[in-house]
Motif scaffolding. Structure first.
Motif, PDB file in Angstrom:
ATOM      1  N   SER A  21       0.856  -1.186   0.000  1.00  0.00           N
ATOM      2  CA  SER A  21       0.000   0.000   0.000  1.00  0.00           C
ATOM      3  C   SER A  21       0.888   1.230   0.000  1.00  0.00           C
ATOM      4  CB  SER A  21      -0.907   0.028   1.231  1.00  0.00           C
ATOM      5  OG  SER A  21      -1.832  -1.041   1.228  1.00  0.00           O
ATOM      6  N   LEU A  22       0.548   2.181  -0.859  1.00  0.00           N
ATOM      7  CA  LEU A  22       1.227   3.471  -0.842  1.00  0.00           C
ATOM      8  C   LEU A  22       0.317   4.492  -1.484  1.00  0.00           C
ATOM      9  CD1 LEU A  22       2.403   4.274  -3.935  1.00  0.00           C
ATOM     10  CD2 LEU A  22       4.048   2.495  -3.361  1.00  0.00           C
ATOM     11  N   ASP A  23       0.626   5.761  -1.250  1.00  0.00           N
ATOM     12  CA  ASP A  23      -0.170   6.818  -1.870  1.00  0.00           C
ATOM     13  C   ASP A  23       0.746   7.953  -2.287  1.00  0.00           C
ATOM     14  OD1 ASP A  23      -0.377   9.133   0.334  1.00  0.00           O
ATOM     15  OD2 ASP A  23      -0.528   7.189   1.343  1.00  0.00           O
ATOM     16  N   VAL A  24       0.290   8.687  -3.285  1.00  0.00           N
ATOM     17  CA  VAL A  24       0.999   9.857  -3.788  1.00  0.00           C
ATOM     18  C   VAL A  24      -0.008  10.986  -3.893  1.00  0.00           C
ATOM     19  CG1 VAL A  24       2.410  10.820  -5.647  1.00  0.00           C
ATOM     20  CG2 VAL A  24       2.547   8.366  -5.121  1.00  0.00           C
ATOM     21  N   ALA A  25       0.223  12.064  -3.170  1.00  0.00           N
ATOM     22  CA  ALA A  25      -0.677  13.212  -3.211  1.00  0.00           C
ATOM     23  C   ALA A  25      -0.313  14.126  -4.371  1.00  0.00           C
ATOM     24  CB  ALA A  25      -0.617  13.990  -1.899  1.00  0.00           C
ATOM     25  N   GLU A  26      -1.285  14.863  -4.843  1.00  0.00           N
ATOM     26  CA  GLU A  26      -1.047  15.786  -5.946  1.00  0.00           C
ATOM     27  C   GLU A  26       0.041  16.788  -5.570  1.00  0.00           C
ATOM     28  OE1 GLU A  26      -3.607  18.493  -9.114  1.00  0.00           O
ATOM     29  OE2 GLU A  26      -4.608  17.418  -7.486  1.00  0.00           O
ATOM     30  N   GLY A  27       1.012  16.972  -6.465  1.00  0.00           N
ATOM     31  CA  GLY A  27       2.086  17.927  -6.245  1.00  0.00           C
ATOM     32  C   GLY A  27       3.312  17.366  -5.561  1.00  0.00           C
ATOM     33  N   GLU A  28       3.254  16.121  -5.107  1.00  0.00           N
ATOM     34  CA  GLU A  28       4.390  15.518  -4.405  1.00  0.00           C
ATOM     35  C   GLU A  28       5.379  14.882  -5.383  1.00  0.00           C
ATOM     36  OE1 GLU A  28       3.580  13.768  -0.086  1.00  0.00           O
ATOM     37  OE2 GLU A  28       2.536  12.636  -1.640  1.00  0.00           O
ATOM     38  N   THR A  29       6.598  14.684  -4.882  1.00  0.00           N
ATOM     39  CA  THR A  29       7.517  13.701  -5.444  1.00  0.00           C
ATOM     40  C   THR A  29       7.711  12.631  -4.384  1.00  0.00           C
ATOM     41  OG1 THR A  29       8.707  15.249  -6.877  1.00  0.00           O
ATOM     42  CG2 THR A  29       9.856  13.240  -6.248  1.00  0.00           C
ATOM     43  N   VAL A  30       7.391  11.397  -4.735  1.00  0.00           N
ATOM     44  CA  VAL A  30       7.504  10.279  -3.812  1.00  0.00           C
ATOM     45  C   VAL A  30       8.504   9.283  -4.396  1.00  0.00           C
ATOM     46  CG1 VAL A  30       6.296   8.326  -2.752  1.00  0.00           C
ATOM     47  CG2 VAL A  30       5.188  10.570  -2.877  1.00  0.00           C
ATOM     48  N   ALA A  31       9.409   8.811  -3.560  1.00  0.00           N
ATOM     49  CA  ALA A  31      10.438   7.863  -3.982  1.00  0.00           C
ATOM     50  C   ALA A  31      10.080   6.461  -3.498  1.00  0.00           C
ATOM     51  CB  ALA A  31      11.794   8.267  -3.417  1.00  0.00           C
ATOM     52  N   LEU A  32      10.209   5.488  -4.387  1.00  0.00           N
ATOM     53  CA  LEU A  32      10.070   4.081  -4.037  1.00  0.00           C
ATOM     54  C   LEU A  32      11.468   3.482  -4.127  1.00  0.00           C
ATOM     55  CD1 LEU A  32       8.255   1.708  -3.297  1.00  0.00           C
ATOM     56  CD2 LEU A  32       7.855   1.334  -5.742  1.00  0.00           C
ATOM     57  N   THR A  52      -1.548  -6.698 -13.856  1.00  0.00           N
ATOM     58  CA  THR A  52      -2.820  -6.493 -13.151  1.00  0.00           C
ATOM     59  C   THR A  52      -2.709  -7.107 -11.763  1.00  0.00           C
ATOM     60  OG1 THR A  52      -4.063  -6.594 -15.219  1.00  0.00           O
ATOM     61  CG2 THR A  52      -5.303  -6.979 -13.194  1.00  0.00           C
ATOM     62  N   PRO A  53      -3.178  -6.411 -10.729  1.00  0.00           N
ATOM     63  CA  PRO A  53      -3.090  -6.980  -9.377  1.00  0.00           C
ATOM     64  C   PRO A  53      -3.828  -8.311  -9.267  1.00  0.00           C
ATOM     65  CG  PRO A  53      -3.707  -4.655  -9.283  1.00  0.00           C
ATOM     66  CD  PRO A  53      -3.800  -5.078 -10.720  1.00  0.00           C
ATOM     67  N   MET A  54      -3.221  -9.247  -8.553  1.00  0.00           N
ATOM     68  CA  MET A  54      -3.897 -10.489  -8.218  1.00  0.00           C
ATOM     69  C   MET A  54      -4.948 -10.223  -7.141  1.00  0.00           C
ATOM     70  SD  MET A  54      -0.317 -12.596  -7.891  1.00  0.00           S
ATOM     71  CE  MET A  54      -1.001 -14.124  -7.278  1.00  0.00           C
ATOM     72  N   ASP A  55      -4.646  -9.250  -6.298  1.00  0.00           N
ATOM     73  CA  ASP A  55      -5.565  -8.843  -5.232  1.00  0.00           C
ATOM     74  C   ASP A  55      -5.259  -7.390  -4.920  1.00  0.00           C
ATOM     75  OD1 ASP A  55      -7.597  -9.015  -3.426  1.00  0.00           O
ATOM     76  OD2 ASP A  55      -6.474 -10.143  -1.921  1.00  0.00           O
ATOM     77  N   GLY A  56      -6.213  -6.692  -4.282  1.00  0.00           N
ATOM     78  CA  GLY A  56      -6.051  -5.280  -3.999  1.00  0.00           C
ATOM     79  C   GLY A  56      -6.423  -4.427  -5.208  1.00  0.00           C
ATOM     80  N   ASP A  57      -6.160  -3.113  -5.110  1.00  0.00           N
ATOM     81  CA  ASP A  57      -6.600  -2.214  -6.170  1.00  0.00           C
ATOM     82  C   ASP A  57      -5.615  -1.066  -6.340  1.00  0.00           C
ATOM     83  OD1 ASP A  57      -8.217  -1.316  -8.200  1.00  0.00           O
ATOM     84  OD2 ASP A  57      -9.658  -0.318  -6.889  1.00  0.00           O
ATOM     85  N   VAL A  58      -5.603  -0.521  -7.548  1.00  0.00           N
ATOM     86  CA  VAL A  58      -4.864   0.694  -7.873  1.00  0.00           C
ATOM     87  C   VAL A  58      -5.885   1.755  -8.261  1.00  0.00           C
ATOM     88  CG1 VAL A  58      -3.133   1.761  -9.364  1.00  0.00           C
ATOM     89  CG2 VAL A  58      -2.908  -0.648  -8.711  1.00  0.00           C
ATOM     90  N   ARG A  59      -5.836   2.908  -7.601  1.00  0.00           N
ATOM     91  CA  ARG A  59      -6.797   3.976  -7.894  1.00  0.00           C
ATOM     92  C   ARG A  59      -6.064   5.260  -8.266  1.00  0.00           C
ATOM     93  NH1 ARG A  59      -9.095   1.272  -3.521  1.00  0.00           N
ATOM     94  NH2 ARG A  59      -8.124   2.691  -2.033  1.00  0.00           N
ATOM     95  N   PHE A  60      -6.557   5.925  -9.293  1.00  0.00           N
ATOM     96  CA  PHE A  60      -6.017   7.210  -9.734  1.00  0.00           C
ATOM     97  C   PHE A  60      -7.143   8.220  -9.697  1.00  0.00           C
ATOM     98  CE2 PHE A  60      -4.701  10.175 -13.216  1.00  0.00           C
ATOM     99  CZ  PHE A  60      -3.573  10.672 -12.586  1.00  0.00           C
ATOM    100  N   ARG A  61      -6.963   9.249  -8.881  1.00  0.00           N
ATOM    101  CA  ARG A  61      -8.020  10.239  -8.637  1.00  0.00           C
ATOM    102  C   ARG A  61      -9.333   9.575  -8.213  1.00  0.00           C
ATOM    103  NH1 ARG A  61      -6.016  15.084  -9.847  1.00  0.00           N
ATOM    104  NH2 ARG A  61      -4.582  15.383 -11.591  1.00  0.00           N
ATOM    105  N   GLY A  62      -9.199   8.527  -7.408  1.00  0.00           N
ATOM    106  CA  GLY A  62     -10.360   7.854  -6.842  1.00  0.00           C
ATOM    107  C   GLY A  62     -10.980   6.791  -7.712  1.00  0.00           C
ATOM    108  N   GLU A  63     -10.532   6.649  -8.966  1.00  0.00           N
ATOM    109  CA  GLU A  63     -11.096   5.665  -9.879  1.00  0.00           C
ATOM    110  C   GLU A  63     -10.139   4.486 -10.037  1.00  0.00           C
ATOM    111  OE1 GLU A  63     -14.119   5.874 -11.236  1.00  0.00           O
ATOM    112  OE2 GLU A  63     -14.476   7.810 -10.249  1.00  0.00           O
TER     113      GLU A  63
END
Length: 232
Positions: A21-32, A52-63
């Motif tokens: 699980s991770l998140d990136v807010a608008e305007g950030e630079t996030v390092a993995l 494609t995830p086997m489980d869990g979800d990826v969301r971009f702007r809530g979608e």
């Protein structure tokens, strides 16, 4: 802007990512961050479509975008600069940039001007075959091509790989400028020092799992990060 919610990912039946699980807010630079083989590139490929995830979800702007392919993700506002650059070697610099705008041709000339402002060396070589550029110039071209789609989120995979130290500084300075000018950035990187220099926050991936997260300052001062990645 971006949320990964407990994703499991594998290649066929071989699982390589667990409960990330991770998140990136608008305007950030996030390092993995993480060592080679930790699963960082797999995470990016799950965001931008090949996996494609086997489980869990990826969301971009809530979608949810977890089931989209790469050609469907780009129009959503995500650009991926893969490890190894993958430029079109027989095409010119300008042709490579034009191809980067295939999904969004409106304002293409203005965006090309912005890319040349960030990377003046590319303007000097606009008609040159991309395959004859230096490694650093090819990396600049790969990033510039990603910017040509006018992304809201730029995914960068090992932008410093194989570059001379002076060019590494140039590339990270450009990443910082790209973010300052309004593009959100998620960067996958083994060069932890430079990644934390430009990032707001970071996550450390070990053996397919998130082992640490925090602000760039917190991670830079963490003894585990220093011992494993910063030579401390």
């Amino acid at each position: 802007m971006l949320e990964l919610d407990e994703i499991d990912v594998g290649y066929g039946a071989v699982q390589v990512i667990w409960d990330v699980s991770l998140d990136v807010a608008e305007g950030e630079t996030v390092a993995l961050l993480g060592a080679n083989g930790a699963g960082k590139t797999t995470v990016l490929k799950t965001i931008c479509g090949p996996l494609t995830p086997m489980d869990g979800d990826v969301r971009f702007r809530g979608e949810s975008i977890g089931g989209l392919q790469q050609d469907e993700v780009v129009p959503e506002g995500i650009a991926h600069v893969p490890e190894g650059r993958e430029i079109f070697h027989d095409s010119s610099v300008e042709e490579n940039l034009t191809l980067g705008a295939y999904a969004n041709r409106d304002g293409m000339a203005e965006r090309r001007r912005e890319v040349y402002d960030i990377f003046p060396r590319l303007e000097e070589r606009t008609g040159q075959r991309a395959g004859t550029l230096s490694g650093g110039e090819q990396q600049m071209l790969a990033i510039g091509r990603g910017l040509m789609s006018d992304p809201d989120l730029l995914l960068l995979d090992e932008a410093s790989l194989g570059l001379a130290p002076v060019l590494v500084d140039d590339v990270f300075d450009a990443i910082e400028r790209i973010n300052d000018e309004g593009t959100t950035v998620l960067i996958v990187e083994q060069d932890v020092h430079n990644a934390l220099r430009v990032a707001d926050r970071g996550y450390v991936l070990e053996s397919g799992r998130v082992s640490l997260s925090g602000s760039a300052e917190e991670l830079a001062e963490d003894e585990r990060v220093a011992a494993s990645y910063l030579g401390g």
